[in-house]
Design a protein around this motif. Structure first.
Motif, PDB file in Angstrom:
ATOM      1  N   ASP A 151      29.565  56.401  23.726  1.00 26.56           N
ATOM      2  CA  ASP A 151      30.634  57.393  23.596  1.00 26.56           C
ATOM      3  C   ASP A 151      30.350  58.368  22.463  1.00 26.56           C
ATOM      4  O   ASP A 151      30.597  59.575  22.574  1.00 26.56           O
ATOM      5  N   GLU A 207      26.461  52.756  21.294  1.00 26.29           N
ATOM      6  CA  GLU A 207      27.475  53.752  20.933  1.00 26.29           C
ATOM      7  C   GLU A 207      27.365  54.964  21.861  1.00 26.29           C
ATOM      8  O   GLU A 207      27.255  56.118  21.437  1.00 26.29           O
ATOM      9  N   VAL A 255      32.384  46.488  25.069  1.00 25.63           N
ATOM     10  CA  VAL A 255      33.164  47.125  24.008  1.00 25.63           C
ATOM     11  C   VAL A 255      33.611  46.039  23.029  1.00 25.63           C
ATOM     12  O   VAL A 255      34.248  45.063  23.430  1.00 25.63           O
TER      13      VAL A 255
END
Length: 288
Positions: free
Chosen positions: A269, A267, A156
Motif C-alpha cells: 500500500d 508494504e 496484514v
C-alpha cells in the motif's frame, strides 16, 4: 541486540524486550529464559506458579486453558496432571480467535502452531532457536502453510509482528525446491518502498540464508551500482529491491527476472501511495 523496555504492566519475572535488529518485541522470563509474543498477565503468572508447585490449587480437580485448545486437568488426590486435547478443528478456531486472525478465501490451510509443523531444515531451525523464538507469531503461523502450498497471500499485521519471516522462510524453502542457478537470476524477489526497509529485510535474509548458503543482495537508489552488480554476477537467489532501482537495472539488461517464481510486495500500500505502480507493473511483466 535485544533491549529491555521499562513496562510496569508486565508482571515479574517477565520483561518486555525489543530486538533492535528486527524491530520485533517479545517477552522474556528472566528466571526460566522462556520467551513469548503473548503478553503475560498477573493471572497467567500465578497459574503457572500453581501448576509448577502442583499443590492442588486448581480447585482439587481444576482446569487451565491450554494455549492451542483443550484443557490441563490437575487431580490433587493423585497429584497427576493430564491433558485433554481439543479436536483439531476446535484448536484451529480457538487459535485464530485468541490471536484475532481473520481468514478469507477458499480452502485455507490450518496454521502451523509450532516450528516443527513447518518442517524447516536443521540449519533454519538452528537460527530460529538461536534467536530464542519458542513459537511462530500469528501471522507466521497462518502465512507459512499458505505460502508453502504455492498460493497467493495478502497479509496484514502490525509492525513488529514477524511479517518478514512470515514470507522469507517459505521463500528459502521455495529456493531449495526450485534449485535454480542463482547466477542466471533470482528465484525470490522482494520489493520494498524504501532503502531503510530493504536493508532491514536483507539483514533477516542474511541471518536465515547464511547457514543455508543462500545468497542475497539489496538494490536501491542513492548508492553505487558496482557492488550491487558484483553481487548479482556472483549469484543471488534472493533480490531485495526498491522498484525504481530494480526497474532501472532491468531496462539496462543488468538483471533478469525470468527465474522469479516467488514475489513479495512488502508494504504494498505504501509503494502505491508513493507512485510506484508503473514500475511495479513493468517489473511483474518481466516475471514468468
Amino acid at each position: 541486540m535485544p533491549a529491555l523496555i521499562d513496562d510496569p504492566s508486565v508482571p515479574a519475572p517477565w520483561k518486555r524486550v525489543k530486538d533492535e535488529a528486527t524491530g520485533y518485541e517479545y517477552y522474556w522470563n528472566v528466571e526460566t529464559q522462556e520467551t513469548t509474543y503473548d503478553k503475560p498477565t498477573t493471572e497467567s503468572v500465578a497459574a503457572a506458579a500453581r501448576a509448577a508447585e502442583g499443590d492442588g490449587t486448581f480447585d482439587d480437580i481444576g482446569r487451565a486453558e491450554y494455549a492451542h485448545g483443550g484443557n490441563l486437568t490437575y487431580d490433587a488426590s493423585q497429584k497427576v496432571v493430564t491433558f485433554d486435547a481439543a479436536p483439531p478443528e476446535a484448536r484451529i478456531l480457538e487459535y485464530r480467535k485468541k490471536h484475532e486472525i481473520s481468514v478469507t478465501g477458499g480452502g485455507c490451510p490450518p496454521p502451523f502452531l509450532t516450528f516443527e509443523e513447518a518442517q524447516y531444515p536443521p540449519d533454519i531451525m538452528g537460527e530460529i532457536q538461536r534467536a530464542g523464538f519458542t513459537a511462530p507469531t500469528p501471522i507466521q503461523a497462518q502465512c507459512w502453510p499458505i505460502a508453502m502450498a504455492g498460493r497467493d497471500i495478502v497479509g496484514v499485521a502490525k509492525t513488529g509482528s514477524g511479517k518478514t519471516c512470515g514470507y522469507l522462510l517459505p521463500g528459502l524453502m521455495h529456493i531449495r525446491a526450485r534449485n535454480n542457478d542463482a547466477r542466471a537470476g533470482p528465484t525470490v524477489l522482494v520489493l520494498a518502498p524504501t532503502r531503510e526497509l530493504a536493508v532491514q529485510i536483507k539483514e533477516e535474509s542474511d541471518k536465515f540464508g547464511y547457514a543455508s548458503g543462500i545468497r542475497n543482495t539489496c538494490l536501491y537508489g542513492g548508492a553505487p551500482k558496482g557492488p550491487q552488480l558484483r553481487d548479482l554476477r556472483s549469484g543471488c537467489a534472493v533480490v531485495i529491491a526498491t522498484p525504481g532501482r530494480l526497474n532501472d537495472m532491468i531496462e539496462s539488461n543488468l538483471v533478469s527476472m525470468h527465474q522469479v517464481t516467488y514475489l513479495v510486495l512488502d508494504e504494498a500500500d505504501r509503494m502505491l501511495d508513493m507512485g510506484f505502480e508503473p514500475q511495479i507493473r513493468r517489473i511483474i511483466a518481466r516475471c514468468p
